[in-house]
Design a protein around this motif. Structure first.
Motif, PDB file in Angstrom:
ATOM      1  N   VAL A 320      33.369 135.970 -72.126  1.00 38.15           N
ATOM      2  CA  VAL A 320      34.198 134.855 -71.669  1.00 38.15           C
ATOM      3  C   VAL A 320      33.362 133.898 -70.833  1.00 38.15           C
ATOM      4  O   VAL A 320      32.498 134.300 -70.064  1.00 38.15           O
ATOM      5  CB  VAL A 320      35.415 135.376 -70.853  1.00 38.15           C
ATOM      6  CG1 VAL A 320      34.959 136.205 -69.657  1.00 38.15           C
ATOM      7  CG2 VAL A 320      36.313 134.231 -70.402  1.00 38.15           C
ATOM      8  N   TRP A 321      33.621 132.606 -71.027  1.00 42.09           N
ATOM      9  CA  TRP A 321      33.099 131.589 -70.131  1.00 42.09           C
ATOM     10  C   TRP A 321      34.183 130.536 -69.944  1.00 42.09           C
ATOM     11  O   TRP A 321      35.147 130.491 -70.708  1.00 42.09           O
ATOM     12  CB  TRP A 321      31.793 130.983 -70.650  1.00 42.09           C
ATOM     13  CG  TRP A 321      31.878 130.220 -71.931  1.00 42.09           C
ATOM     14  CD1 TRP A 321      32.070 128.891 -72.117  1.00 42.09           C
ATOM     15  CD2 TRP A 321      31.740 130.765 -73.254  1.00 42.09           C
ATOM     16  NE1 TRP A 321      32.083 128.562 -73.445  1.00 42.09           N
ATOM     17  CE2 TRP A 321      31.868 129.684 -74.172  1.00 42.09           C
ATOM     18  CE3 TRP A 321      31.525 132.054 -73.751  1.00 42.09           C
ATOM     19  CZ2 TRP A 321      31.794 129.872 -75.543  1.00 42.09           C
ATOM     20  CZ3 TRP A 321      31.445 132.225 -75.123  1.00 42.09           C
ATOM     21  CH2 TRP A 321      31.577 131.156 -76.003  1.00 42.09           C
ATOM     22  N   TYR A 322      34.016 129.706 -68.931  1.00 38.93           N
ATOM     23  CA  TYR A 322      35.085 128.790 -68.527  1.00 38.93           C
ATOM     24  C   TYR A 322      34.617 127.338 -68.572  1.00 38.93           C
ATOM     25  O   TYR A 322      33.451 127.034 -68.294  1.00 38.93           O
ATOM     26  CB  TYR A 322      35.560 129.141 -67.115  1.00 38.93           C
ATOM     27  CG  TYR A 322      36.260 130.484 -67.040  1.00 38.93           C
ATOM     28  CD1 TYR A 322      37.645 130.572 -67.150  1.00 38.93           C
ATOM     29  CD2 TYR A 322      35.539 131.660 -66.874  1.00 38.93           C
ATOM     30  CE1 TYR A 322      38.291 131.798 -67.095  1.00 38.93           C
ATOM     31  CE2 TYR A 322      36.174 132.899 -66.823  1.00 38.93           C
ATOM     32  CZ  TYR A 322      37.551 132.954 -66.934  1.00 38.93           C
ATOM     33  OH  TYR A 322      38.187 134.181 -66.883  1.00 38.93           O
ATOM     34  N   SER A 323      35.550 126.458 -68.909  1.00 40.38           N
ATOM     35  CA  SER A 323      35.260 125.028 -68.930  1.00 40.38           C
ATOM     36  C   SER A 323      36.413 124.274 -68.280  1.00 40.38           C
ATOM     37  O   SER A 323      37.479 124.838 -68.013  1.00 40.38           O
ATOM     38  CB  SER A 323      35.047 124.548 -70.368  1.00 40.38           C
ATOM     39  OG  SER A 323      36.238 124.693 -71.118  1.00 40.38           O
ATOM     40  N   ASP A 324      36.185 123.001 -68.022  1.00 43.21           N
ATOM     41  CA  ASP A 324      37.241 122.170 -67.429  1.00 43.21           C
ATOM     42  C   ASP A 324      38.425 122.077 -68.385  1.00 43.21           C
ATOM     43  O   ASP A 324      38.282 122.208 -69.603  1.00 43.21           O
ATOM     44  CB  ASP A 324      36.703 120.762 -67.138  1.00 43.21           C
ATOM     45  CG  ASP A 324      35.654 120.783 -66.031  1.00 43.21           C
ATOM     46  OD1 ASP A 324      35.728 121.670 -65.162  1.00 43.21           O
ATOM     47  OD2 ASP A 324      34.740 119.935 -66.078  1.00 43.21           O
ATOM     48  N   ILE A 325      39.602 121.831 -67.832  1.00 42.06           N
ATOM     49  CA  ILE A 325      40.814 121.741 -68.646  1.00 42.06           C
ATOM     50  C   ILE A 325      40.819 120.408 -69.392  1.00 42.06           C
ATOM     51  O   ILE A 325      41.265 119.386 -68.878  1.00 42.06           O
ATOM     52  CB  ILE A 325      42.079 121.886 -67.776  1.00 42.06           C
ATOM     53  CG1 ILE A 325      42.100 123.272 -67.114  1.00 42.06           C
ATOM     54  CG2 ILE A 325      43.333 121.682 -68.619  1.00 42.06           C
ATOM     55  CD1 ILE A 325      43.291 123.501 -66.210  1.00 42.06           C
ATOM     56  N   ASP A 326      40.266 120.439 -70.604  1.00 43.31           N
ATOM     57  CA  ASP A 326      40.268 119.232 -71.437  1.00 43.31           C
ATOM     58  C   ASP A 326      40.753 119.548 -72.849  1.00 43.31           C
ATOM     59  O   ASP A 326      40.613 118.750 -73.761  1.00 43.31           O
ATOM     60  CB  ASP A 326      38.868 118.616 -71.502  1.00 43.31           C
ATOM     61  CG  ASP A 326      37.815 119.613 -71.978  1.00 43.31           C
ATOM     62  OD1 ASP A 326      38.189 120.745 -72.338  1.00 43.31           O
ATOM     63  OD2 ASP A 326      36.631 119.247 -72.006  1.00 43.31           O
ATOM     64  N   THR A 327      41.331 120.723 -73.009  1.00 45.58           N
ATOM     65  CA  THR A 327      41.929 121.104 -74.289  1.00 45.58           C
ATOM     66  C   THR A 327      43.353 121.566 -74.029  1.00 45.58           C
ATOM     67  O   THR A 327      43.754 121.805 -72.895  1.00 45.58           O
ATOM     68  CB  THR A 327      41.132 122.241 -74.964  1.00 45.58           C
ATOM     69  OG1 THR A 327      41.072 123.347 -74.062  1.00 45.58           O
ATOM     70  CG2 THR A 327      39.732 121.798 -75.318  1.00 45.58           C
ATOM     71  N   LEU A 328      44.122 121.721 -75.096  1.00 45.42           N
ATOM     72  CA  LEU A 328      45.529 122.078 -74.946  1.00 45.42           C
ATOM     73  C   LEU A 328      45.748 123.549 -74.646  1.00 45.42           C
ATOM     74  O   LEU A 328      46.772 123.927 -74.099  1.00 45.42           O
ATOM     75  CB  LEU A 328      46.294 121.692 -76.226  1.00 45.42           C
ATOM     76  CG  LEU A 328      46.349 120.188 -76.530  1.00 45.42           C
ATOM     77  CD1 LEU A 328      47.078 119.957 -77.843  1.00 45.42           C
ATOM     78  CD2 LEU A 328      47.029 119.437 -75.394  1.00 45.42           C
ATOM     79  N   ALA A 329      44.786 124.397 -75.066  1.00 47.88           N
ATOM     80  CA  ALA A 329      44.996 125.827 -74.896  1.00 47.88           C
ATOM     81  C   ALA A 329      43.664 126.536 -74.777  1.00 47.88           C
ATOM     82  O   ALA A 329      42.608 125.975 -75.098  1.00 47.88           O
ATOM     83  CB  ALA A 329      45.782 126.399 -76.081  1.00 47.88           C
ATOM     84  N   SER A 330      43.726 127.744 -74.283  1.00 46.97           N
ATOM     85  CA  SER A 330      42.528 128.574 -74.205  1.00 46.97           C
ATOM     86  C   SER A 330      42.021 128.864 -75.609  1.00 46.97           C
ATOM     87  O   SER A 330      42.784 128.898 -76.578  1.00 46.97           O
ATOM     88  CB  SER A 330      42.845 129.895 -73.501  1.00 46.97           C
ATOM     89  OG  SER A 330      43.407 129.668 -72.234  1.00 46.97           O
ATOM     90  N   GLU A 331      40.717 129.073 -75.715  1.00 51.32           N
ATOM     91  CA  GLU A 331      40.131 129.465 -76.989  1.00 51.32           C
ATOM     92  C   GLU A 331      40.010 130.986 -77.034  1.00 51.32           C
ATOM     93  O   GLU A 331      39.428 131.587 -76.134  1.00 51.32           O
ATOM     94  CB  GLU A 331      38.741 128.844 -77.156  1.00 51.32           C
ATOM     95  CG  GLU A 331      38.064 129.268 -78.453  1.00 51.32           C
ATOM     96  CD  GLU A 331      36.607 128.866 -78.524  1.00 51.32           C
ATOM     97  OE1 GLU A 331      36.119 128.647 -79.640  1.00 51.32           O
ATOM     98  OE2 GLU A 331      35.945 128.800 -77.465  1.00 51.32           O
ATOM     99  N   ILE A 332      40.578 131.594 -78.050  1.00 56.74           N
ATOM    100  CA  ILE A 332      40.490 133.048 -78.222  1.00 56.74           C
ATOM    101  C   ILE A 332      40.003 133.325 -79.639  1.00 56.74           C
ATOM    102  O   ILE A 332      40.623 132.880 -80.611  1.00 56.74           O
ATOM    103  CB  ILE A 332      41.850 133.731 -77.994  1.00 56.74           C
ATOM    104  CG1 ILE A 332      42.381 133.398 -76.597  1.00 56.74           C
ATOM    105  CG2 ILE A 332      41.720 135.243 -78.169  1.00 56.74           C
ATOM    106  CD1 ILE A 332      43.828 133.814 -76.399  1.00 56.74           C
ATOM    107  N   VAL A 333      38.896 134.027 -79.761  1.00 59.87           N
ATOM    108  CA  VAL A 333      38.320 134.341 -81.060  1.00 59.87           C
ATOM    109  C   VAL A 333      38.208 135.856 -81.193  1.00 59.87           C
ATOM    110  O   VAL A 333      37.593 136.512 -80.349  1.00 59.87           O
ATOM    111  CB  VAL A 333      36.925 133.710 -81.230  1.00 59.87           C
ATOM    112  CG1 VAL A 333      36.304 134.141 -82.563  1.00 59.87           C
ATOM    113  CG2 VAL A 333      37.018 132.194 -81.157  1.00 59.87           C
ATOM    114  N   LEU A 334      38.838 136.399 -82.215  1.00 66.42           N
ATOM    115  CA  LEU A 334      38.680 137.811 -82.524  1.00 66.42           C
ATOM    116  C   LEU A 334      37.493 137.953 -83.456  1.00 66.42           C
ATOM    117  O   LEU A 334      37.474 137.381 -84.551  1.00 66.42           O
ATOM    118  CB  LEU A 334      39.945 138.374 -83.167  1.00 66.42           C
ATOM    119  CG  LEU A 334      41.206 138.312 -82.302  1.00 66.42           C
ATOM    120  CD1 LEU A 334      42.367 138.964 -83.035  1.00 66.42           C
ATOM    121  CD2 LEU A 334      40.976 138.992 -80.954  1.00 66.42           C
ATOM    122  N   GLU A 335      36.497 138.706 -83.030  1.00 66.41           N
ATOM    123  CA  GLU A 335      35.230 138.774 -83.751  1.00 66.41           C
ATOM    124  C   GLU A 335      35.182 139.933 -84.740  1.00 66.41           C
ATOM    125  O   GLU A 335      35.802 140.973 -84.535  1.00 66.41           O
ATOM    126  CB  GLU A 335      34.074 138.951 -82.754  1.00 66.41           C
ATOM    127  CG  GLU A 335      33.936 137.807 -81.782  1.00 66.41           C
ATOM    128  CD  GLU A 335      32.924 138.115 -80.709  1.00 66.41           C
ATOM    129  OE1 GLU A 335      31.959 137.353 -80.586  1.00 66.41           O
ATOM    130  OE2 GLU A 335      33.085 139.129 -80.011  1.00 66.41           O
TER     131      GLU A 335
END
Length: 351
Positions: A320-335
């Protein structure tokens, strides 16, 4: 270097193995061998090349025999013409020696990590599966490889460093959509055997983002953990029973409590760092997965940040890493680490 598969054979098969090995080392056009049936001949050839991945130039064979003869004629199929083979031999020997020289003074564990990291940083998976990508010439000479070539490159480098290593192989599984056999390594560290799958870690490292640090999801796994997402072996291998030296456990990044996840996530947000961790507090059910994702999201909200979460659910490893709130939702990727079949599925809200 221990010839692991050779030691598992009976005397007749060992005689075939030895004659085959000497012949291809001499680049012979034909080799007379004790007679065995076709399947046994294939198995001996295949396992000889797992014991000796430095023999990159012979990729197949044909054979013939006379009905009353106790012998057969083995005809190797070479990947290159003989002058080119010798050129590649010189170049690859020099390459391996140069790489090994940099790690000769390290501990066993450090040597293993050195080899693993070399693969993750310098080799790309060859989705076209070119012939040389199945041999050490792909990863060590061209910077590309498939699982077989990568496992062979790992063994060659470990052999050069005096680190015990063998190549393990499992079958395919059409019912699961797994079309190809998969290959990785087993190493011996401190007298204990562990699984090491540099191909899967390579796929996970490159699947996250371009500047990602190496992943170690398949670094020193025991049998129980390894076969969560690997098919059963189709050739003999040592049992791997120790689970105490998994990479993330060694690095104190294997958590048993949600409080630990929260604390380390808050630190990652504050410092702007990437956090990779392993969950071993309980079985990773959908409810537990959701709780972990909520903890990671909540840690970001405290600093008005959104998480980018990559989850290897089979091994319960999260990055996990974090970025400023500039998207509508968190990014979640199942690998899915098995790039030979296909990798990732992006999900916004896994149910």
């Amino acid at each position: 270097m221990e010839e692991f598969y050779y030691q598992k054979m009976d005397r007749q098969k060992q005689a075939v193995y030895h004659g085959m090995l000497q012949g291809v080392l001499q680049l012979a056009d034909q080799i007379q061998l004790p007679r065995v049936d076709g399947k046994e001949l294939y198995d001996i050839f295949f396992q000889m090349r797992l014991d000796h991945p430095e023999i990159f130039w012979v990729v197949g064979f044909s054979w013939k025999y006379y009905p009353d003869s106790p012998n057969l004629i083995f005809v190797p199929e070479y990947l290159f013409e003989k002058g080119k083979i010798k050129e590649h031999q010189i170049a690859l020997t020099s390459r391996v020696e140069k790489l090994a020289r940099q790690a000769q003074g390290l501990s066993e564990w450090e040597k293993e990590k050195y080899v693993h990291d070399f693969i993750c940083k310098n080799v790309r998976y060859d989705k076209l599966k070119k012939p040389y990508s199945h041999e050490i010439i792909g990863p060590l000479g061209q910077g590309v490889g498939v699982c077989e070539g990568i496992a062979k490159a790992v063994k060659v480098l470990c052999d050069a460093l005096g680190l015990w290593c063998m190549i393990a192989i499992c079958g395919n599984n059409p019912e699961k959509g797994i079309k190809y056999r998969h290959t990785w390594n087993i190493v011996r560290i401190g007298g204990q055997y562990y699984h090491l799958d540099a191909t899967f870690d390579n796929s996970l490292t490159r699947g996250a983002r371009e500047d990602a640090e190496c992943r170690y999801d398949y670094f020193n796994l025991d049998d129980k953990a390894m076969f969560r997402d690997h098919e059963p072996l189709i050739a003999p291998a040592p049992a791997c029973t120790d689970n105490g030296h998994f990479y993330y456990k060694e690095k104190k990044l294997s958590f048993t409590k949600m409080e630990e996840v929260k604390k380390r996530a808050q630190q990652a947000v504050k410092k702007g760092k990437v956090l990779t961790f392993h969950w071993r507090g309980s079985y990773l059910t959908r409810d537990v997965l959701r709780e972990i994702l909520n903890v990671l999201e909540d840690a970001g909200k405290e600093k008005s940040k959104l998480p980018h979460i990559y989850a290897n659910a089979a091994q319960a490893v999260f990055r996990v890493w974090y970025s400023d709130i500039d998207t509508l939702a968190s990014e979640i990727v199942l690998e899915d680490a098995n790039e030979g079949e296909k990798t990732e599925k992006g999900l916004k809200n896994p149910e």
